[in-house]
Design an enzyme around this catalytic site. Structure first.
Site, PDB file in Angstrom:
ATOM      1  N   ASP A  95       0.760  -1.250   0.000  1.00 43.56           N
ATOM      2  CA  ASP A  95       0.000   0.000   0.000  1.00 43.56           C
ATOM      3  C   ASP A  95       0.794   1.306   0.000  1.00 43.56           C
ATOM      4  O   ASP A  95       1.283   1.757  -1.006  1.00 43.56           O
ATOM      5  CB  ASP A  95      -0.943  -0.002   1.213  1.00 43.56           C
ATOM      6  CG  ASP A  95      -2.040  -1.051   1.112  1.00 43.56           C
ATOM      7  OD1 ASP A  95      -1.787  -2.124   0.579  1.00 43.56           O
ATOM      8  OD2 ASP A  95      -3.147  -0.777   1.572  1.00 43.56           O
ATOM      9  N   LYS A  96       0.926   1.922   1.195  1.00 43.34           N
ATOM     10  CA  LYS A  96       1.453   3.295   1.278  1.00 43.34           C
ATOM     11  C   LYS A  96       2.936   3.382   1.018  1.00 43.34           C
ATOM     12  O   LYS A  96       3.486   4.448   0.809  1.00 43.34           O
ATOM     13  CB  LYS A  96       1.235   3.935   2.659  1.00 43.34           C
ATOM     14  CG  LYS A  96      -0.148   4.225   3.034  1.00 43.34           C
ATOM     15  CD  LYS A  96      -0.830   3.013   3.514  1.00 43.34           C
ATOM     16  CE  LYS A  96       0.086   2.155   4.331  1.00 43.34           C
ATOM     17  NZ  LYS A  96      -0.294   0.746   4.376  1.00 43.34           N
ATOM     18  N   CYS A 154      -0.894  -9.017  -0.854  1.00 46.32           N
ATOM     19  CA  CYS A 154      -2.102  -9.855  -0.916  1.00 46.32           C
ATOM     20  C   CYS A 154      -2.660  -9.923  -2.332  1.00 46.32           C
ATOM     21  O   CYS A 154      -2.736  -8.926  -3.033  1.00 46.32           O
ATOM     22  CB  CYS A 154      -3.145  -9.361   0.071  1.00 46.32           C
ATOM     23  SG  CYS A 154      -2.553  -9.608   1.759  1.00 46.32           S
ATOM     24  N   SER A 204     -10.139  -0.304   2.243  1.00 49.48           N
ATOM     25  CA  SER A 204      -9.101  -1.212   1.769  1.00 49.48           C
ATOM     26  C   SER A 204      -9.368  -1.497   0.303  1.00 49.48           C
ATOM     27  O   SER A 204     -10.502  -1.382  -0.166  1.00 49.48           O
ATOM     28  CB  SER A 204      -9.208  -2.501   2.565  1.00 49.48           C
ATOM     29  OG  SER A 204      -8.608  -3.555   1.863  1.00 49.48           O
TER      30      SER A 204
HETATM   31  C1  LIG Z   1      -4.792  -5.263   3.742  1.00 42.28           C
HETATM   32  C2  LIG Z   1      -5.072  -4.803   2.336  1.00 42.28           C
HETATM   33  C3  LIG Z   1      -6.112  -5.669   1.712  1.00 42.28           C
HETATM   34  O1  LIG Z   1      -3.921  -4.955   1.597  1.00 42.28           O
HETATM   35  C4  LIG Z   1      -5.375  -3.352   2.336  1.00 42.28           C
HETATM   36  O2  LIG Z   1      -4.323  -2.643   2.908  1.00 42.28           O
HETATM   37  C5  LIG Z   1      -5.682  -2.643   1.027  1.00 42.28           C
HETATM   38  O3  LIG Z   1      -5.777  -1.434   1.081  1.00 42.28           O
HETATM   39  O4  LIG Z   1      -5.882  -3.233  -0.020  1.00 42.28           O
HETATM   40 MG   LIG Z   2      -4.563  -0.539   2.633  1.00 40.11          MG
END
Ligand SMILES: CC(C)(O)[C@@H](O)C(=O)O
Ligand SMILES: [Mg+2]
Length: 562
Positions: A120-121, A192, A474
Site C-alpha cells: 500500500d502506502k 495480498c 481497503s
Molecule cells: C490489507 C489490504 C487488503 O492490503 C489493504 O491494505 C488494502 O488497502 O488493499
Molecule cells: Mg490498505
C-alpha cells in the site's frame, strides 16, 4: 555527478575517509552512488523477504559498476492494523516514508535511486519522496502473493478472510471453515493476491513506466521475480551512467504518466486508495491534476479485467498468465487515443514500444473492449451537496442494483461505533451507514474501513445497504462503499450534519451523492454545529492532524498553516 559534492576535491577528504570506513576503495569514487531504498520489515508478508532482494540488488549494482547504499523505510501492514486504532497510523506512514527517502537521498547527494516497496502506502510514499529528489529512479516491488485455495479448490484471499468474519458472526459459517480460511487465505510471501491497494499501486508503476513490465503481476519469491530484481538493478546503473536528465523521475513520471496510470486503474478496477495516492503523487510531481479529471478518463476506458475483490476467482497471477499489464494496456489503446503511447519509460523505450507485441492470452481473464465488463472504468468520483469536493467509489465492486440507491441514514462517529452497530444489528436493509470523523484530519489518519464493509457483505446486506464515510477503504472492500467524502466532518463538511433517518441518495452513473434534506433545515442544523473533536494522545498524529489536507487533495501535508 551529483555525488561529486560528497566525494570530489581535497576538502572532501573527511567525507572520503568516512566512505572508506564503509569499505569503499579508490576506484569507487569514479562510480555512480546509487541509493537502494528497501522496505524490508518482518511483520508484513509482502516485505519479510525483501532483505534478500536488497542483497541481490546491491550485488547486481556492484557488478554493473555502481556503488550501492542500502537504507530502509518503515512499513505498516494494513491487514494487521485493520479494525482497531492501529489503522490511524497507516496513511500517515506514507508521509514518513516520503520524508525518509528525501532525507537520505539529499543529505548524501546520491546519484540515482532504486526503490523496493511492495504494500500500500510504501509505494506512493517512496514515489513521493523520490519525486522531490528527482534523480534517475526505478521501482521494483516485492511482488504479489499467490492466491490461496480451500480444500475443494475454491480460490480465496485476504478479502475472503475478512468477509468470513461477517458470515461467522451471522452464524452462517462453522468454526472449522473459518479456521480453514485463516490457514489458507495467505499462502506465501507477497502483497495480498487481489487487486487490492498494493497490487493496484504496483500495477500503476508499470503504467507510469517507472518499473519493468511484470512489476504488478509476477509472483513474489519466484525465480522470475528474482530475475526482474536483477534486471532492475542492472538497469538503474545504466540509467545513472547515461547521465541524461530524461531519466530523472519527473521526466518519466509526468502528467501523461499520471493520466496513463488512471487509464489502467479504470481498466482493471483498482483500489479506491489509488485516487488518494495518485492525487498526492501528482502534487509532488507538480502536475496540475484535479480530481474532476478522473471521471473524464473513466468515461472513455472500458473495464476489461475484473480481479478480486470485484471477482473472487481472479488474482494477480491470473492477470500475469493472461498477458499482464502490457496486454491490458495494448487492449485499452485499441479503443483509440486513451493512452499516451509516446511517454518514456525507465527502459528507454516508450510505452507504445513496450506494449507493441503484447497480446491477451486468455480473453476469459482479460476481456476485449467489445466484451468489456462495463464500457466505463471501475472507479468513479461522486459530487453533490454531501461531497462538494468529491467522494470516491469503486464501481467495479458494486452490485448492479446498488448503482442507484436511496436509503435512510444510520450515523456513527467512529469506525469502532460502526462495527459494534453493524454486529449489533442496528443496520437494516434500506439503510445508508454513515461513518464520519474518520477523515485525514478527523480520524486523524483516515482509517481503512475493511471491517465494516466486509461485515456488511458477510452479513448478506451487500445488496440492500450502502455506506458513506470521510474515511477510506481497503482495496479488498467491495459493495456500495463510498469513501473520501470531502470536505470531511472535522473541517465542517455536510457529512457532519446528517441525522439518523435522513434520506441519502447516490447514483454512480450520474456521479451523485446527495443528502435530501431541505436547505432551511440544514441551515438550522449548521447554527448549532460544532465539529466533534476526538482526543488524540499521539504527538505524531496530533501534528499530522494539524497539517493534513482533505482526501480530494490527496491528504498531503500542507507546508504552510492556514
Ligand atoms: C490489507 C489490504 C487488503 O492490503 C489493504 O491494505 C488494502 O488497502 O488493499
Ligand atoms: Mg490498505
Amino acid at each position: 555527478m551529483r555525488s561529486d559534492t560528497v566525494k570530489r576535491g581535497f576538502d572532501r577528504t573527511p567525507h572520503r575517509s568516512l566512505f572508506r570506513a564503509t569499505g569503499l576503495k579508490d576506484e569507487d569514487f569514479d562510480k555512480p552512488f546509487i541509493g537502494v531504498a528497501n522496505s524490508h520489515i518482518d511483520i508484513i508478508p509482502g516485505h519479510f523477504f525483501l532483505q534478500e532482494y536488497g542483497r541481490i540488488v546491491k550485488e547486481a549494482i556492484r557488478e554493473a559498476g555502481g556503488v550501492p547504499f542500502e537504507f530502509n523505510t518503515i512499513g505498516v501492514d494494513d491487514g494487521i492494523a485493520m479494525g482497531h486504532d492501529g489503522m490511524l497510523y497507516s496513511l500517515p506512514s506514507r508521509e514518513l516514508i516520503a520524508d525518509s527517502i528525501e532525507t537520505v537521498m539529499n543529505a548524501h547527494k546520491l546519484d540515482a535511486l532504486i526503490c523496493i516497496p511492495n504494500c500500500d502506502k510504501i509505494v506512493p510514499g517512496m514515489i513521493m519522496g523520490a519525486l522531490r529528489v528527482n534523480v534517475p529512479t526505478l521501482f521494483v516491488s516485492g511482488g504479489p502473493m499467490a492466491a490461496g485455495h480451500k480444500k475443494d479448490g475454491t480460490p480465496i484471499d485476504l478479502a475472503t478472510a475478512f468477509e468470513a468474519v461477517g458470515q461467522h458472526a451471522e452464524g452462517n459459517m462453522s468454526d472449522e471453515e473459518l479456521y480453514e480460511i485463516e490457514c489458507e487465505a495467505c499462502p506465501s510471501g507477497g502483497s495480498c493476491s487481489g487487486m487490492f491497494t498494493a497490487n493496484s499501486m504496483n500495477t500503476l508503476c508499470e503504467a507510469m513506466g517507472i518499473a519493468l513490465p511484470g512489476n504488478g503481476t509476477v509472483l513474489a519469491m519466484t525465480p522470475e521475480r528474482i530475475e526482474m530484481v536483477k534486471q532492475a538493478a542492472k538497469r538503474i546503473v545504466e540509467m545513472a551512467k547515461a547521465d541524461d536528465p530524461k531519466y530523472n523521475l519527473r521526466n518519466v513520471l509526468n502528467e501523461k504518466a499520471i493520466h496513463n496510470a488512471f487509464v489502467v486503474d479504470m481498466a482493471m478496477g483498482g483500489s479506491s486508495n489509488t485516487v488518494l495516492h495518485m492525487l498526492a503523487i501528482a502534487k509532488e510531481a507538480e502536475v496540475d491534476f484535479d480530481i474532476t479529471k478522473i471521471n473524464e478518463i473513466a468515461k472513455n476506458v472500458s473495464h476489461i479485467a475484473k480481479i478480486s475483490p470485484s471477482l473472487g476467482t481472479v488474482h494477480m497471477e491470473d492477470i500475469g498468465r493472461a498477458g499482464g499489464v502490457n496486454a491490458v494496456m495494448k487492449e485499452v489503446s485499441r479503443r483509440g487515443g486513451l493512452l499516451h503511447l509516446d511517454n518514456p519509460t525507465v527502459t528507454g523505450e516508450t510505452i507504445g514500444e513496450r506494449i507493441a507485441d503484447a497480446e491477451i492470452k486468455d480473453t476469459g481473464v482479460i476481456h476485449t473492449n467489445e466484451n468489456a465488463y462495463s464500457p466505463v472504468g471501475g472507479l468513479s468520483i461522486l459530487f453533490g451537496n454531501l461531497a462538494e469536493e468529491g467522494a470516491v467509489v469503486k464501481t467495479a465492486g458494486i452490485a448492479p442494483s446498488m448503482r442507484q440507491f436511496k436509503g435512510t441514514a444510520v450515523c456513527f462517529n467512529s469506525q469502532q461505533e460502526a462495527i459494534a452497530g453493524i454486529i449489533g444489528h442496528k443496520v437494516k436493509p434500506g439503510n445508508v451507514v454513515v461513518i464520519r470523523y474518520e477523515g485525514p484530519k478527523g480520524g486523524p489518519g483516515m482509517q481503512e474501513m475493511l471491517a465494516p464493509t466486509s461485515l456488511i457483505m458477510g452479513m448478506g446486506l451487500g445488496e440492500s445497504v450502502a455506506l458513506i464515510t470521510d474515511g477510506r477503504f481497503s482495496g479488498a472492500t467491495r459493495g456500495a462503499s463510498i469513501g473520501h467524502v470531502s470536505p470531511e466532518a472535522a473541517e465542517g463538511g455536510l457529512i457532519g450534519l446528517i441525522e439518523d433517518g435522513d434520506e441519502i441518495e447516490l447514483d454512480v452513473d450520474t456521479h451523485l451523492l446527495q443528502l435530501n434534506v431541505a436547505g432551511e433545515e440544514l441551515e438550522r442544523r449548521r447554527l448549532h454545529f460544532k465539529p466533534h473533536k476526538k482526543a488524540i494522545s499521539s504527538k505524531w498524529l496530533k501534528r499530522y492532524s494539524l497539517l493534513v489536507s482533505n482526501a480530494s487533495n490527496g491528504a498531503v501535508l500542507k507546508t504552510e498553516l492556514d
